[in-house]
Design a protein around this motif. Structure first.
Motif, PDB file in Angstrom:
ATOM      1  N   MET A 170      -2.377 -13.970 -10.816  1.00  0.00           N
ATOM      2  CA  MET A 170      -1.078 -14.023 -11.486  1.00  0.00           C
ATOM      3  C   MET A 170      -1.031 -12.956 -12.570  1.00  0.00           C
ATOM      4  N   ASN A 171       0.108 -12.316 -12.683  1.00  0.00           N
ATOM      5  CA  ASN A 171       0.360 -11.345 -13.731  1.00  0.00           C
ATOM      6  C   ASN A 171       1.728 -11.693 -14.298  1.00  0.00           C
ATOM      7  N   GLY A 172       1.747 -12.596 -15.266  1.00  0.00           N
ATOM      8  CA  GLY A 172       3.016 -13.101 -15.779  1.00  0.00           C
ATOM      9  C   GLY A 172       3.649 -14.006 -14.742  1.00  0.00           C
ATOM     10  N   ASP A 173       4.891 -13.713 -14.361  1.00  0.00           N
ATOM     11  CA  ASP A 173       5.606 -14.495 -13.350  1.00  0.00           C
ATOM     12  C   ASP A 173       5.408 -13.942 -11.946  1.00  0.00           C
ATOM     13  N   VAL A 174       4.596 -12.927 -11.807  1.00  0.00           N
ATOM     14  CA  VAL A 174       4.411 -12.259 -10.520  1.00  0.00           C
ATOM     15  C   VAL A 174       3.009 -12.554  -9.987  1.00  0.00           C
ATOM     16  N   LEU A 175       2.942 -12.921  -8.719  1.00  0.00           N
ATOM     17  CA  LEU A 175       1.657 -13.116  -8.062  1.00  0.00           C
ATOM     18  C   LEU A 175       1.336 -11.857  -7.275  1.00  0.00           C
ATOM     19  N   ILE A 176       0.171 -11.296  -7.534  1.00  0.00           N
ATOM     20  CA  ILE A 176      -0.266 -10.099  -6.822  1.00  0.00           C
ATOM     21  C   ILE A 176      -1.231 -10.556  -5.736  1.00  0.00           C
ATOM     22  N   ILE A 177      -0.926 -10.184  -4.510  1.00  0.00           N
ATOM     23  CA  ILE A 177      -1.708 -10.619  -3.344  1.00  0.00           C
ATOM     24  C   ILE A 177      -2.259  -9.414  -2.615  1.00  0.00           C
ATOM     25  N   CYS A 178      -3.508  -9.483  -2.241  1.00  0.00           N
ATOM     26  CA  CYS A 178      -4.102  -8.471  -1.362  1.00  0.00           C
ATOM     27  C   CYS A 178      -4.253  -9.132   0.001  1.00  0.00           C
ATOM     28  N   ALA A 179      -3.478  -8.669   0.973  1.00  0.00           N
ATOM     29  CA  ALA A 179      -3.490  -9.246   2.308  1.00  0.00           C
ATOM     30  C   ALA A 179      -4.760  -8.853   3.042  1.00  0.00           C
ATOM     31  N   GLU A 180      -4.989  -9.502   4.180  1.00  0.00           N
ATOM     32  CA  GLU A 180      -6.184  -9.197   4.972  1.00  0.00           C
ATOM     33  C   GLU A 180      -6.175  -7.754   5.463  1.00  0.00           C
ATOM     34  N   THR A 181      -4.997  -7.118   5.479  1.00  0.00           N
ATOM     35  CA  THR A 181      -4.889  -5.709   5.871  1.00  0.00           C
ATOM     36  C   THR A 181      -5.191  -4.778   4.702  1.00  0.00           C
ATOM     37  N   LEU A 182      -5.507  -5.361   3.535  1.00  0.00           N
ATOM     38  CA  LEU A 182      -5.761  -4.669   2.269  1.00  0.00           C
ATOM     39  C   LEU A 182      -4.499  -4.092   1.636  1.00  0.00           C
ATOM     40  N   ALA A 183      -3.335  -4.433   2.176  1.00  0.00           N
ATOM     41  CA  ALA A 183      -2.067  -4.066   1.535  1.00  0.00           C
ATOM     42  C   ALA A 183      -1.866  -4.989   0.332  1.00  0.00           C
ATOM     43  N   VAL A 184      -1.240  -4.467  -0.715  1.00  0.00           N
ATOM     44  CA  VAL A 184      -0.993  -5.232  -1.931  1.00  0.00           C
ATOM     45  C   VAL A 184       0.492  -5.567  -2.007  1.00  0.00           C
ATOM     46  N   TYR A 185       0.793  -6.841  -2.282  1.00  0.00           N
ATOM     47  CA  TYR A 185       2.183  -7.309  -2.372  1.00  0.00           C
ATOM     48  C   TYR A 185       2.380  -8.015  -3.701  1.00  0.00           C
ATOM     49  N   TYR A 186       3.592  -7.916  -4.212  1.00  0.00           N
ATOM     50  CA  TYR A 186       3.977  -8.572  -5.454  1.00  0.00           C
ATOM     51  C   TYR A 186       5.009  -9.639  -5.108  1.00  0.00           C
TER      52      TYR A 186
END
Length: 92
Positions: free
Chosen positions: A20-36
């Protein structure tokens, strides 16, 4: 309806990393792509513990937010499709 089929499924996270970064969840998918993800998607992810069904999660959203049930179901269908497309979760 699609949601009726989804409601008995259990979402399981397949992401590699999340924080978590404030109200945003930062996710690293199994493809190594990063999503907010926004706070609503982050809450869905938080509730996707591998035991709760989509129907269980819907009930918790209805208890927490003042939202129309039919609109929530439509939003869930779109959100789940998006999270699956991004390889963040699967349904079992």
């Amino acid at each position: 309806m699609i949601f009726d089929w989804l409601s008995g499924k259990v979402p399981r996270l397949t992401c590699v990393k999340r924080r978590m970064n404030g109200d945003v969840l930062i996710i690293c998918a199994e493809t190594l792509a990063v999503y907010y993800l926004n706070s609503t998607a982050a809450y869905f992810i938080e509730l996707s513990d591998g035991r709760a069904t989509v129907g269980d999660i819907k009930a918790k959203f209805l208890a927490r937010y003042a939202v129309d049930e039919h609109e929530l179901e439509q939003d869930f269908v779109e959100m789940i499709r998006d999270l699956q497309w991004k390889h963040i979760l699967i349904l079992e």
